[in-house]
Scaffold this motif. Structure first.
Motif, PDB file in Angstrom:
ATOM      1  N   VAL A 163      -7.398   1.805  -8.345  1.00  0.00           N
ATOM      2  CA  VAL A 163      -5.994   1.514  -8.010  1.00  0.00           C
ATOM      3  C   VAL A 163      -5.092   2.051  -9.114  1.00  0.00           C
ATOM      4  O   VAL A 163      -5.144   1.589 -10.248  1.00  0.00           O
ATOM      5  N   SER A 164      -4.258   3.007  -8.756  1.00  0.00           N
ATOM      6  CA  SER A 164      -3.327   3.543  -9.747  1.00  0.00           C
ATOM      7  C   SER A 164      -1.977   2.848  -9.609  1.00  0.00           C
ATOM      8  O   SER A 164      -1.687   2.222  -8.599  1.00  0.00           O
TER       9      SER A 164
ATOM     10  N   ILE B 188      -0.245  -8.744  -7.140  1.00  0.00           N
ATOM     11  CA  ILE B 188       0.306  -8.115  -5.935  1.00  0.00           C
ATOM     12  C   ILE B 188      -0.801  -7.386  -5.175  1.00  0.00           C
ATOM     13  O   ILE B 188      -0.913  -7.502  -3.951  1.00  0.00           O
ATOM     14  N   VAL B 189      -1.625  -6.630  -5.884  1.00  0.00           N
ATOM     15  CA  VAL B 189      -2.723  -5.894  -5.247  1.00  0.00           C
ATOM     16  C   VAL B 189      -3.694  -6.864  -4.587  1.00  0.00           C
ATOM     17  O   VAL B 189      -4.099  -6.666  -3.429  1.00  0.00           O
ATOM     18  N   LYS B 190      -4.046  -7.931  -5.289  1.00  0.00           N
ATOM     19  CA  LYS B 190      -4.980  -8.911  -4.734  1.00  0.00           C
ATOM     20  C   LYS B 190      -4.419  -9.554  -3.462  1.00  0.00           C
ATOM     21  O   LYS B 190      -5.119  -9.655  -2.450  1.00  0.00           O
TER      22      LYS B 190
ATOM     23  N   THR C 259      -7.023   1.046   1.711  1.00  0.00           N
ATOM     24  CA  THR C 259      -6.266   1.973   0.872  1.00  0.00           C
ATOM     25  C   THR C 259      -4.829   2.132   1.369  1.00  0.00           C
ATOM     26  O   THR C 259      -3.906   2.282   0.573  1.00  0.00           O
ATOM     27  N   LYS C 260      -4.638   2.078   2.679  1.00  0.00           N
ATOM     28  CA  LYS C 260      -3.272   2.136   3.226  1.00  0.00           C
ATOM     29  C   LYS C 260      -2.475   0.892   2.827  1.00  0.00           C
ATOM     30  O   LYS C 260      -1.280   0.975   2.541  1.00  0.00           O
ATOM     31  N   ALA C 261      -3.138  -0.247   2.804  1.00  0.00           N
ATOM     32  CA  ALA C 261      -2.462  -1.495   2.424  1.00  0.00           C
ATOM     33  C   ALA C 261      -1.980  -1.440   0.981  1.00  0.00           C
ATOM     34  O   ALA C 261      -0.828  -1.808   0.694  1.00  0.00           O
ATOM     35  N   THR C 262      -2.828  -0.984   0.070  1.00  0.00           N
ATOM     36  CA  THR C 262      -2.400  -0.915  -1.328  1.00  0.00           C
ATOM     37  C   THR C 262      -1.293   0.113  -1.505  1.00  0.00           C
ATOM     38  O   THR C 262      -0.348  -0.116  -2.259  1.00  0.00           O
TER      39      THR C 262
ATOM     40  N   GLY D  24       2.812  -0.036  -2.924  1.00  0.00           N
ATOM     41  CA  GLY D  24       3.210   0.742  -4.092  1.00  0.00           C
ATOM     42  C   GLY D  24       2.087   1.034  -5.071  1.00  0.00           C
ATOM     43  O   GLY D  24       2.337   1.471  -6.189  1.00  0.00           O
ATOM     44  N   PHE D  25       0.851   0.787  -4.628  1.00  0.00           N
ATOM     45  CA  PHE D  25      -0.303   1.000  -5.504  1.00  0.00           C
ATOM     46  C   PHE D  25      -1.333   1.868  -4.786  1.00  0.00           C
ATOM     47  O   PHE D  25      -2.274   1.368  -4.181  1.00  0.00           O
TER      48      PHE D  25
END
Length: 94
Positions: free
Chosen positions: A31-32, A42-44, A80-83, A87-88
């Motif tokens: 995750v960049s 936020i990512v979680k 991957t689309k969700a992150t 914005g990640f």
């Protein structure tokens, strides 16, 4: 009549059923864009909100998310689309 039912049940039991069972999968995403301590939160939460996701662990230090999910309910592309939408951008690590 009972003989017909018994024979019918016996024949049906011999037919191969193509039943696909859900399998729990685990994937590590690189995750960049995580630049602060609140980013992993936020990512979680973003990944946890995807249908089929069972568990999420995010490491700010490693810039990774380990996601356990039901492969009948979601796919890695959905993750991957969700992150990315949060914005990640992320990609599956091999």
């Amino acid at each position: 009549m009972k003989t017909v039912i018994v024979v019918g049940v016996a024949v049906l039991s011999l037919l191969p059923f193509n039943m696909s069972f859900a399998a729990e999968q685990k994937v590590t995403l690189e995750v960049s864009g995580m630049t602060c301590a609140s980013c992993p939160y936020i990512v979680k939460n973003t990944l946890a909100s995807v249908d089929g996701v069972k568990n999420v662990n995010v490491s700010f230090k490693k810039k990774q998310a380990v996601v356990t999910f039901d492969d009948q309910e979601t796919q890695t592309t959905t993750l991957t689309k969700a992150t990315a939408s949060a914005g990640f951008p992320s990609k599956v690590m091999e």
